[in-house]
Scaffold this motif. Structure first.
Motif, PDB file in Angstrom:
ATOM      1  N   ALA A  81     -19.005   1.704  34.077  1.00  0.00           N
ATOM      2  CA  ALA A  81     -19.547   0.352  34.124  1.00  0.00           C
ATOM      3  C   ALA A  81     -18.703  -0.550  33.224  1.00  0.00           C
ATOM      4  O   ALA A  81     -18.219  -0.122  32.171  1.00  0.00           O
ATOM      5  CB  ALA A  81     -21.003   0.355  33.666  1.00  0.00           C
ATOM      6  N   ALA A  83     -19.485  -2.887  31.242  1.00  0.00           N
ATOM      7  CA  ALA A  83     -20.013  -3.017  29.885  1.00  0.00           C
ATOM      8  C   ALA A  83     -19.551  -1.868  29.005  1.00  0.00           C
ATOM      9  O   ALA A  83     -19.197  -2.064  27.829  1.00  0.00           O
ATOM     10  CB  ALA A  83     -21.545  -3.073  29.921  1.00  0.00           C
ATOM     11  N   LYS A 169     -32.980  -7.404  31.773  1.00  0.00           N
ATOM     12  CA  LYS A 169     -31.680  -7.777  32.328  1.00  0.00           C
ATOM     13  C   LYS A 169     -31.779  -8.169  33.790  1.00  0.00           C
ATOM     14  O   LYS A 169     -31.083  -9.080  34.248  1.00  0.00           O
ATOM     15  CB  LYS A 169     -30.704  -6.603  32.160  1.00  0.00           C
ATOM     16  N   ARG A 170     -32.649  -7.501  34.546  1.00  0.00           N
ATOM     17  CA  ARG A 170     -32.726  -7.749  35.984  1.00  0.00           C
ATOM     18  C   ARG A 170     -34.005  -8.455  36.406  1.00  0.00           C
ATOM     19  O   ARG A 170     -34.359  -8.432  37.583  1.00  0.00           O
ATOM     20  CB  ARG A 170     -32.563  -6.420  36.743  1.00  0.00           C
ATOM     21  N   TYR A 234     -31.021  -2.123  44.626  1.00  0.00           N
ATOM     22  CA  TYR A 234     -29.566  -2.047  44.627  1.00  0.00           C
ATOM     23  C   TYR A 234     -29.065  -2.162  46.068  1.00  0.00           C
ATOM     24  O   TYR A 234     -29.587  -1.509  46.979  1.00  0.00           O
ATOM     25  CB  TYR A 234     -29.094  -0.740  44.001  1.00  0.00           C
ATOM     26  N   TYR A 257     -27.694 -10.228  41.589  1.00  0.00           N
ATOM     27  CA  TYR A 257     -27.143  -9.946  40.260  1.00  0.00           C
ATOM     28  C   TYR A 257     -25.986  -8.975  40.428  1.00  0.00           C
ATOM     29  O   TYR A 257     -26.169  -7.825  40.836  1.00  0.00           O
ATOM     30  CB  TYR A 257     -28.209  -9.336  39.351  1.00  0.00           C
ATOM     31  N   GLU A 259     -22.843  -6.620  39.330  1.00  0.00           N
ATOM     32  CA  GLU A 259     -22.288  -5.790  38.267  1.00  0.00           C
ATOM     33  C   GLU A 259     -21.020  -5.111  38.774  1.00  0.00           C
ATOM     34  O   GLU A 259     -20.837  -4.930  39.975  1.00  0.00           O
ATOM     35  CB  GLU A 259     -23.316  -4.756  37.806  1.00  0.00           C
ATOM     36  N   ASN A 261     -18.021  -2.004  38.418  1.00  0.00           N
ATOM     37  CA  ASN A 261     -17.475  -0.744  37.917  1.00  0.00           C
ATOM     38  C   ASN A 261     -15.965  -0.886  37.827  1.00  0.00           C
ATOM     39  O   ASN A 261     -15.357  -1.623  38.612  1.00  0.00           O
ATOM     40  CB  ASN A 261     -17.835   0.422  38.839  1.00  0.00           C
ATOM     41  N   TYR A 334     -23.383 -13.273  37.684  1.00  0.00           N
ATOM     42  CA  TYR A 334     -22.513 -12.172  37.267  1.00  0.00           C
ATOM     43  C   TYR A 334     -23.008 -11.578  35.951  1.00  0.00           C
ATOM     44  O   TYR A 334     -23.369 -12.304  35.022  1.00  0.00           O
ATOM     45  CB  TYR A 334     -21.077 -12.668  37.079  1.00  0.00           C
ATOM     46  N   ASP A 335     -23.005 -10.261  35.908  1.00  0.00           N
ATOM     47  CA  ASP A 335     -23.366  -9.580  34.668  1.00  0.00           C
ATOM     48  C   ASP A 335     -22.465 -10.060  33.533  1.00  0.00           C
ATOM     49  O   ASP A 335     -21.270 -10.276  33.727  1.00  0.00           O
ATOM     50  CB  ASP A 335     -23.223  -8.065  34.857  1.00  0.00           C
ATOM     51  N   PRO A 337     -21.605  -8.601  30.025  1.00  0.00           N
ATOM     52  CA  PRO A 337     -21.773  -7.515  29.050  1.00  0.00           C
ATOM     53  C   PRO A 337     -21.829  -7.996  27.611  1.00  0.00           C
ATOM     54  O   PRO A 337     -22.575  -7.447  26.791  1.00  0.00           O
ATOM     55  CB  PRO A 337     -20.542  -6.631  29.296  1.00  0.00           C
TER      56      PRO A 337
END
Length: 358
Positions: A81, A83, A169-170, A234, A257, A259, A261, A334-335, A337
């Motif tokens: 991830a 983050a 967060k979500r 998801y 949302y 995220e 990888n 966008y996430d 971190p």
């Protein structure tokens, strides 16, 4: 030009032969690993002659951290991830990767401009973008289908229970989107006490109708069992239910949302040159697009989006299911971190207090 490219690839393969005939890639296993083998590993091995050893982990960041701390690094490339990539880069565990060393997009755009926002950092190169979206049961809304986050919060117009994760967060971002906050202003708002209060106030409007979930498989089960009419989920799991299982569900992309990888290379990797070449090849325009034949995660490059074609069933166009489809990015959050590194503990405490309150 074609002969030059072939010669260059051949010379790269010869160069690797002097250093390493294999590279160890640690990823997540399952269907995701299958997609990487087909889209990344096979082309890489064909181009370089280097064997790719895939190693599955529940979360590759865990063995990466353990190997680095033990000073016994056996993996060359880890899929983590973003983050985790940023955190471990700050801790000095990873090799820095210059975007200028990455190939340009198929359309000639430099890598630094071609990757979607947030998918490049000092030590990481993004490969997939996945989203938390809203899924709903079409049979529950035969007259008018919900299309926005605001509809998710409107239980009068769109009746039924709602599925939400037990996660600030979500959930907090979703409440702000429903309350009219623009996607690119969510974090500015969440960084203030007034913004956090505004999010909880909006969540209060559906609190009594929420069924909370904690594991990724739960929301689809809740939807299939009829316990909820809408749920956040998801995007890959929702795609599987719609396409592979034929469920009467659909997707709301508004306010998804996103995220990311990414591939990272640990310091003291046993085959660092092969690792870097693997990252270059795997994150090229075509390999990232080809992965979408096997799984509904979006490629991290903008130039890959037009190349996305059919699912491996030969009949399902993948473009409409990609979280990175340009239409789906218009209202995406966008996430961040770094934001969550600074605020996660305090917001989790407030969220848990809010949950506990009647």
């Amino acid at each position: 030009m074609k002969k030059t490219l072939i010669l260059t690839s051949a010379l790269c393969g010869l160069a690797f032969g002097a250093h390493a005939q294999e590279v160890n890639v640690v990823s997540w296993g399952g269907a995701y690993e299958k997609s990487q083998v087909e889209a990344y590993n096979k082309p890489f091995s064909e181009q370089t002659g280097t064997k790719v050893n895939m190693i599955a982990a529940d979360d590759p960041a865990t063995p990466l951290k353990a190997q680095f701390e033990a000073k016994n690094v056996t993996g060359d490339v880890f899929d983590v991830a973003m983050a985790d990539a940023i955190r471990m880069c700050d801790e000095g565990a990873l090799v820095e990767i210059d975007p200028a060393a990455l190939p340009a997009g198929a359309d000639g755009v430099a890598a630094a401009e071609d990757f979607v926002p947030g998918s490049l950092s000092d030590c990481a190169v993004g490969n997939i973008v996945w989203g938390t979206v809203i899924g709903y049961d079409k049979t529950k809304f035969p007259d008018a289908a919900p299309t926005t986050v605001a509809d998710f919060f409107d239980t009068a117009k769109f009746p039924g229970k709602r599925g939400l994760p037990k996660s600030p967060k979500r959930t907090l971002y979703l409440a702000l989107i429903a309350d009219g906050v623009a996607a690119d202003e969510v974090y500015d708002m969440l960084g203030t006490p007034e913004g956090v209060d505004r999010a909880f106030k909006k969540l209060d409007t559906i609190k009594k109708d929420v069924v909370w979930w904690e594991a990724g498989a739960q929301p689809m089960q809740l939807l299939a069992d009829g316990e909820v009419s809408m749920t956040t989920v998801y995007n890959g799991r929702l795609f599987d239910a719609i396409v592979a299982e034929g469920k009467p569900f659909d997707t709301i992309w508004d306010g998804q949302y996103l995220e990311i990888n990414a591939f990272v290379i640990p310091k003291d990797a046993p085959h660092p040159e092969a690792a870097m070449e693997y990252v270059k090849v795997a994150t090229g325009t075509q390999p990232l697009a080809d992965q979408a034949k096997w799984i509904s995660y979006g490629p991290a490059r903008k130039s890959s989006a037009p190349q996305v074609g059919m699912y491996n069933d030969g009949k399902t166009e993948m473009g409409p299911f990609m979280p990175t489809n340009p239409d789906h990015l218009k209202t995406a959050v966008y996430d961040d971190p770094e934001f969550w590194a600074d605020h996660s503990a305090e917001l989790a405490e407030q969220f848990n207090s809010w949950l506990a309150a009647s």
